[in-house]
Every structure is written in structure tokens, then in C-alpha cells.
Enzyme design. Structure first.
Site, mmCIF file in Angstrom:
data_model
loop_
_atom_site.group_PDB
_atom_site.id
_atom_site.type_symbol
_atom_site.label_atom_id
_atom_site.label_comp_id
_atom_site.label_asym_id
_atom_site.label_seq_id
_atom_site.Cartn_x
_atom_site.Cartn_y
_atom_site.Cartn_z
ATOM 1 N N GLU A 178 45.987 41.702 40.876
ATOM 2 C CA GLU A 178 46.154 42.064 39.511
ATOM 3 C C GLU A 178 45.665 43.727 39.444
ATOM 4 O O GLU A 178 46.672 44.391 38.909
ATOM 5 C CB GLU A 178 45.054 41.311 38.395
ATOM 6 N N GLN B 125 48.531 34.074 31.860
ATOM 7 C CA GLN B 125 47.258 33.938 32.257
ATOM 8 C C GLN B 125 46.207 33.643 31.296
ATOM 9 O O GLN B 125 45.891 34.062 30.016
ATOM 10 C CB GLN B 125 46.933 35.294 32.902
ATOM 11 N N GLY B 126 45.336 32.628 31.783
ATOM 12 C CA GLY B 126 44.314 31.904 30.765
ATOM 13 C C GLY B 126 42.900 32.256 31.229
ATOM 14 O O GLY B 126 42.419 31.287 31.941
ATOM 15 N N SER C 77 37.864 45.698 33.304
ATOM 16 C CA SER C 77 37.628 47.162 32.515
ATOM 17 C C SER C 77 37.275 48.047 33.972
ATOM 18 O O SER C 77 36.556 47.742 34.969
ATOM 19 C CB SER C 77 36.807 47.155 31.807
ATOM 20 N N ASN C 78 37.590 49.438 33.537
ATOM 21 C CA ASN C 78 37.140 50.511 34.633
ATOM 22 C C ASN C 78 35.656 50.291 34.725
ATOM 23 O O ASN C 78 35.282 50.888 35.911
ATOM 24 C CB ASN C 78 37.922 51.691 34.152
ATOM 25 N N GLU C 79 35.029 50.076 33.789
ATOM 26 C CA GLU C 79 33.496 49.725 33.924
ATOM 27 C C GLU C 79 32.952 48.968 34.910
ATOM 28 O O GLU C 79 32.461 49.135 35.789
ATOM 29 C CB GLU C 79 32.590 49.448 32.668
ATOM 30 N N SER D 174 40.434 35.237 30.131
ATOM 31 C CA SER D 174 39.344 35.680 29.164
ATOM 32 C C SER D 174 39.321 34.907 27.824
ATOM 33 O O SER D 174 40.257 34.016 27.480
ATOM 34 C CB SER D 174 39.847 37.237 28.450
#
Lengths: 348, 398
Positions: free
Chosen positions: B244, B126-127, B383-385, B129
Site C-alpha cells: 500500500e 479495505q476494512g 500516517s507519515n508519523e 481502520s
């Protein structure tokens, strides 16, 4: 003053490369570091003047260990502290002098609780004492000439002095996941010296070990917090430093409070170290519980707040965080000490 | 909803158990059980066994190789496979790219790529980030400039899991700088063997090399490798990310790992027994067990609400947060059980599993490594944020 000179020495000598080299080395200690620290009086500071040291108060121990935590130093500080105290109680002045001078390393195998006592058979034969069994995960044993091993036989603790290079004694060393090295020591009827220590000596030694761990944790978490603060000020996403996001600000504010609480708990433990043993142990357990549970939260939050970078080997913070979390497992974790606090708080 | 297994569900579960008992190699399951690191061959071997059975792509439409299973059946399979200590399916091709191709790809792309994902010919990574585009993924800068019948790609991706094994990479690239940043993103399929691609491994805090940086210098990509429409890639990415998330929640895996934790507790003696007998620890274990039981149902409810064949909704963000927190706590408790034994770092046991002299059937050597590796769960996959942002905006509409 000692804190400053220790900090300067360590800032000069230590970086991640040096730490990693040490971790994979035979001794686990960066070369020359231990003798440098001895020269500075760091080892001597751990012991009272009456036994050849320069300090030895709870506050001296606190100072040394906080700086060790701040700098993430690989080195047998804890083993030296506890072994040294037991050697002093047993009147082994000559050995202790060499330890303080940094020429001799004696590390310590102390179980965190009687049930953690290693399985050792002790037999007395013609005036000599022989030991058979195994000691597990003894910190920095591969750097040491001697180990002071504490174990419980018939529910009362004994301490022996074990010279590592001798027939029947095999040392298998490995890196620890967090910092430094450990070793499993296998003993086949190995000659040891029974140390003239009593139950109170051993309890005091355990207490000072716990106190030391608390202060190392305080040093680690202070450093971790500051690094995280800096990251939040510099890392930009969505066009702004991420420290501007309220959700993260509030979390940092909470961590700041907990950090102060952790430090206070360690101060309480040092302040009460001279009290009667029950009070002393109660405050030590309160502190170990506090730094253990707060430390885990600080370490995990710090990694999280760094995002992906927090997961990398390259970032020193990830190693600080590993150490802080694993330190909870040394000499009894937060759960054990919380229970111990309850026991010690219940009327005698 | 009725959570009791019907007679058919029980029969299905038994069918899955029989398949696993007969086809999951013991060497592989022992490695997984002890937390040893899996190599490329290990993962490929399991994929090929599953594919031979036709169970590898169990959430794909039947026409492309799916099984037609219900949500509950998929959950049963995931759980039983995890309980038998089967390796987790590598998600990038099967569970992330494939749904996007099926929904948005051309017929040619589907006919070409989907079978190659299934038979293991193409390993995908996966590209998404970039160093400057983590949580703010839409600010990505890797550029794709159209030049006749190709795109020329320049830029850098990071955190590319298992890129070192990959044949292909699906990439989010910037094809326009006009207007909102989300409106200028395209979804491109790139051959990892293309000239101009450089891979640099990133060492993680547990000492392993799981992720990579991928550098693109004037990489030529045929225009046929564009998925869907140019500048519509952000919508495809969001679609992919809901898959995901659900994957990372990994409820089936948590059930299996919790069993492993329970076994460790049951085997405790000496100081370990003292640790696990402590009421404080007992309460931790109980609370975690309750959370996991609750989570099994929440997971099923969210997936059922989406319905078979549909992408999970914004509620998948809830699964992601809770699922990862549970996974992390399971490994935290394993470290607590191991106590001081969690510290020795035996690389041989981690790499070769329990057949080495150091390896114990309890897998104690790996617990700290796994705990530290699992800190990534609340960071990656959104992220969980960010997941909380999604819940706040899309579910709660605050």
C-alpha cells in the site's frame, strides 16, 4: 469591547450549516447577518469619523478582521473596507453612509498588482464613461448593488463605480472553495462613474486591504491552533492522549512560536500604518508574507495532526484550514510580498 | 545500479507508449489530465482495457496472470501510463489483497478470487481502520466469533475508500482477546451484500464522497473466507501495508503531475506570468524538480533491493513519506500558479471535466480541490508519523 460583542453575535448566529447554506446561496451571506453586524457598529468601525464611521484606525480594522477570522464569517468585509475607502476619497458621502448602515453593499475588485489588472476598455462618450471587458472572481458581487473596480490603464490606476443591475452587465456567481461567493462580471459598454481618486488613494486602499487580510489570517490561525490543541488532549491512541507523544508536542511548540511571530508581524503592520507609504507598504508586505507562509504551515499541520478526521467536511477545522490557505491568494501571496519586501527594502 | 535504459528497456517503453496511444480513450485521459473526478465506469473501463492486454496485474506471478516484468519495467509502465494520463489502477484488489492471497491464501481462494479481481467481477475495498483504531490499528475491535462453519462479525470500519462501489471487503477482525492485541487478529473476506452490512458515506473537505463507514451487525461469514490461519492476520496486514505504501508514493504519477505543473507555468500570462517569474516561485519549482529526480532513483533503488516478486522492505516507509510530500507539494505549486483563480469552485468542471463550458485545458478549476484532497496522502496508508516510527525502529534500530 467591539471584539467581544462581535464574537458573541457570531457565536450565536454561525455554525457550519449556516455557512454552507450561505456559500450555496445567491448572496453568499447568511441572511440578516450583515445588517446585524452593521447595527453593532462593525462596518462603521472600519471608517473614520470624518467620513461617517466610528473608528477607521488600523487597530479598528485589525479588531474587526481578527474576529471575522476567528468566527469564519462569510461576508463582504474586505470588499466593503476597500470600496468604502475609495468612495470616501472620491467624496461619495451618501453612498458611504448607506454602506456603513448596512443597507447597501458595495464590493471591490482590486488587483493585487498592476499585472493583475483586468482587461478593460474605457471610452468616454458625450460626458458618460463606458466600460467593456470582464472582472473575474469579484467577492460577493451577487450580494452587492455596486462594485468599485480598480484597474490600470496606461500604467496608472483608475477607480470606477459600477452599478451592477444595468444593461450590458452580466454577473455569473459561484461559491468559492473556501468561503462565500465570487462572481465573474461581463461588461458590454456599461455606463460607470469615474471616481475622483488618485494613485496614493488607491495604494492606501490596497495597503489597508492587505492589513485586513493579515488580521483575518491571525484570527483564523489562532482558532485553528486552539482546536488542534484540544484535539491532541482528547484523542487517544496507543492507550494515551496523542498529545503526550513528544514528536507532536515539539511540533505544536514550533507552531506556537510561529503563531506569535505571525501576530507580531500583523501588529507591526498596524503600528506602522501611519508611516510614510514606503514604510507602511514594507511592513504590510512583511506581514502578508509572514501570515501567508506561517498560515499555510499551521493549516496543513492542523489537518495532519487531526488525522483522518481532519479530512472530513463535518469538522469545522477543515473549513478554517481551507480559508486560511486560500486567503494567502487574496491581494498577493507570500511569494509576491516577499519580493515586494525586497524591492521596498532596497535603497530608493 | 545502472539507471541508464538498455536497448531492451527503450523498446519496452516504446511498446508501452504505442499501447497507450492506441488503447487509452481520449475522453478518459482528458478527464484525468484536468483533474476531474472519475466515476466507477471510468475506472472499470481502464481496468478492462489493461486486462485484455494482460497488463493489469503486472506484479503478480505469471501463473496467476502477472507479466514477469522487472522492477524497472514496472516502473517504466507506471510512469508512461501516468504521463499519458491513464487513470490510476484501483489498488485494493490488484495491489493489496492479491499479494496477500498469493502468499497466504488457500488454493481455492486463489483460484476463485484472483480471476474475478482481474476481470473486474469483484470490486474490493479495505476494512482496516476504525474510529478508535487509526494509527493504533492493532487495537481494532471489530469482532469475529466462530460459530460452527461461520464467523459472526460485529463492529465498524471507517475510511473505507470507494466502499460504495465495492462487492467485497477484506477485513481485519478480532478473533481473540487473549495476549497481545496483535496476536488476536484475523484476515477475513466478506461479501458486501451480506445481510447486516450498512454503508454510510463520509463527505470530505473537498466536497466529494470518497470514503465510507461500514457497519457490521451479526454478519455471517463462511469460515472458508478466512485467509491463512486464525489470529495470524496481523502479519498478513503488515505484508499488505508495504504494498500500500509503495503505491501511495506514486512516483510515476508525480512525474506526470509535475509535467502538468510545468505546462501550467509555460502557459502563464499576465498576473500568472508575474507569479511564476518571481524568483521565489522559480526556486520552489527547481527544488521540487530536484527532489523528484532524486526520488525516481530512490524509488528504483528500494524496489530493486526488494527484488522482483518480493514485498518492499521497511524502506518503503521512506518512499511513502517522501513520495507523498512531493505529491502534495506539486499540487501546492499548482495552486500558487493559479493564484486567485484557484478559489472559484466550479462543480460542473470537477464532475465532467474539460468538455464543459467552464473547463479549461489547464484544469485550473480542479487545482485547489486536488490540493485539499491530497492532504490525505500524508495521513492515510499509515500516517507519515507512523512511517517515521517504522524507519526509526526497523531501519535505524533506535
Amino acid at each position: 469591547m467591539l471584539a467581544d460583542s462581535m464574537r458573541r453575535l457570531l457565536a450565536d448566529k454561525l455554525d457550519m450549516e449556516v455557512r454552507e447554506e450561505a456559500r450555496l446561496s445567491e448572496s453568499g451571506i447568511p441572511s440578516d447577518l450583515w445588517s446585524n453586524l452593521a447595527e453593532l457598529g462593525v462596518i462603521g468601525a472600519l471608517f473614520p469619523e470624518t467620513i461617517g464611521g466610528f473608528g477607521g484606525s488600523a487597530w479598528d480594522v485589525a479588531t474587526v478582521f481578527e474576529q471575522a477570522g476567528r468566527a469564519l464569517v462569510p461576508g463582504p468585509f474586505l470588499g466593503t473596507l476597500m470600496a468604502g475607502h475609495l468612495l470616501a476619497q472620491a467624496g461619495e458621502a451618501e453612498l458611504l453612509e448607506k454602506v456603513i448602515g448596512g443597507e447597501l453593499i458595495v464590493t471591490c475588485a482590486v488587483p493585487g498588482s498592476p499585472s493583475a489588472s483586468p482587461n478593460l476598455q474605457i471610452e468616454s462618450k458625450q460626458g458618460s464613461t463606458r466600460l467593456t471587458g470582464a472582472l473575474e472572481a469579484v467577492e460577493y458581487a451577487s450580494a452587492a448593488e455596486y462594485v468599485v473596480a480598480v484597474f490600470h490603464s496606461d500604467s496608472s490606476p483608475s477607480a470606477v463605480l459600477l452599478k451592477l443591475v444595468q444593461e450590458g452587465c452580466t454577473v455569473r456567481s459561484y461559491p468559492m472553495i473556501d468561503l462565500g461567493t465570487g462572481a465573474d462580471i461581463h461588461l458590454e459598454s456599461v455606463s460607470v462613474e469615474l471616481l475622483a481618486t488618485n494613485v496614493d488613494d488607491i495604494k492606501t486602499t490596497l495597503a489597508i486591504g492587505v492589513l485586513a487580510c493579515c488580521w483575518e489570517a491571525v484570527g483564523l490561525m489562532s482558532e485553528i491552533f486552539e482546536q488542534t490543541l484540544e484535539y491532541l488532549r482528547t484523542r487517544q491512541q496507543f492507550g494515551t492522549p496523542i498529545g503526550k507523544f513528544q514528536a507532536l508536542q515539539h511540533r505544536m511548540a514550533d507552531l506556537a512560536i510561529e503563531l506569535e511571530q505571525a501576530r507580531s508581524s500583523a501588529i507591526n503592520a498596524a503600528s506602522h500604518f501611519g508611516s510614510d507609504p514606503r514604510e507602511r507598504d514594507r511592513f504590510c508586505s512583511a506581514a502578508k508574507y509572514s501570515v501567508g507562509s506561517i498560515g499555510q504551515r499551521v493549516a496543513e499541520e492542523a489537518i495532519q495532526l487531526h488525522g483522518g478526521i481532519g479530512m472530513t467536511w463535518e469538522l469545522p477545522l477543515s473549513h478554517y484550514a481551507k480559508r486560511l490557505i486560500m486567503l494567502n491568494q487574496v491581494l498577493g501571496d507570500d511569494d509576491l510580498h516577499l519580493s515586494r519586501f525586497v524591492e521596498l527594502s532596497t535603497a530608493a | 545500479m545502472d539507471l541508464d535504459f538498455s536497448a531492451e528497456d527503450i523498446a519496452f517503453r516504446d511498446q508501452v507508449r504505442d499501447f497507450l496511444a492506441e488503447n487509452l480513450p481520449a475522453v478518459l485521459s482528458r478527464k484525468v489530465e484536468s483533474g476531474a473526478r472519475l466515476g466507477k465506469q471510468d475506472m472499470e473501463q481502464w481496468h478492462s482495457i489493461l486486462n485484455a492486454k494482460g497488463w493489469l496485474a503486472n506484479h503478480w506471478p505469471i501463473e496467476w496472470g502477472g507479466t514477469g516484468w522487472s522492477v524497472l519495467q514496472r516502473f517504466i509502465f507506471e510512469t508512461e501510463a501516468a504521463m499519458a494520463h491513464a487513470p490510476r489502477t484501483v489498488p485494493f484488489g490488484i495491489s493489496m489483497l492479491a499479494p496477500v492471497l498469493i502468499k497466504y491464501g488457500s488454493e481455492e481462494q486463489k483460484r476463485y478470487f484472483l480471476p474475478r479481481i482481474l476481470d473486474g467481477t469483484d470490486w474490493w475495498c479495505q476494512g482496516f481502520s476504525e474510529p478508535g483504531a487509526g494509527s493504533d490499528l492493532a487495537s481494532l475491535k471489530t469482532k469475529a466469533v466462530r460459530d460452527g462453519d461461520r464467523y459472526v462479525v460485529n463492529g465498524q470500519k471507517t475510511w473505507t475508500t470507494l466502499g460504495q462501489y465495492a462487492d467485497w471487503i477484506f477485513c481485519l477482525v478480532r478473533t481473540s482477546a487473549d495476549g497481545r492485541k496483535q496476536k488476536g487478529i484475523s484476515f477475513l473476506l466478506i461479501d458486501m451484500r451480506s445481510p447486516g452490512i450498512e454503508l454510510r458515506p463520509i463527505k470530505l473537505l473537498d466536497g466529494d464522497f470518497e470514503v465510507n463507514e461500514v457497519f457490521f451487525t451479526d454478519v455471517q461469514v463462511p469460515v472458508e473466507n478466512l485467509v491463512g490461519e486464525e489470529n495470524h492476520g496481523w502479519a498478513y496486514a503488515k505484508y499488505l501495508l508495504t504494498y500500500e505504501r509503495t503505491n501511495i508514493a506514486g512516483v510515476g504519477g508525480s512525474i506526470a503531475q509535475f509535467e502538468r505543473l510545468r505546462k501550467m507555468v509555460a502557459r502563464a500570462s499576465g498576473a500568472t506570468l508575474d507569479r511564476v517569474s518571481n524568483p521565489v516561485f522559480q526556486h520552489r519549482l527547481a527544488k521540487l524538480e530536484i527532489a523528484l529526480e532524486n526520488m525516481k532513483t530512490t524509488n528504483l533503488r528500494v524496489l530493486s533491493a526488494a527484488g522482483s516478486g518480493n514485498a518492499p522492505s521497511a524502506h518503503s516507509s521512506m518512499l511513502k513519506i517522501k513520495g507523498t510530500e512531493i505529491r502534495q507539494e506539486i499540487h501546492e505549486l499548482m495552486c500558487r500558479v493559479a493564484g486567485p483563480k484557484a478559489r472559484p469552485f466550479h462543480i460542473a468542471a470537477l464532475e465532467h471535466g474539460p468538455d464543459t463550458e467552464l473547463g479549461s485545458p489547464h484544469g485550473l478549476e480542479s487545482v485547489a480541490s486536488q490540493y485539499f484532497n491530497n492532504r490525505k496522502l500524508s495521513i492515510f496508508g499509515g500516517s507519515n508519523e507512523i512511517q517515521r516510527e517504522i524507519i526509526s525502529k526497523q531501519i535505524l534500530e533506535l
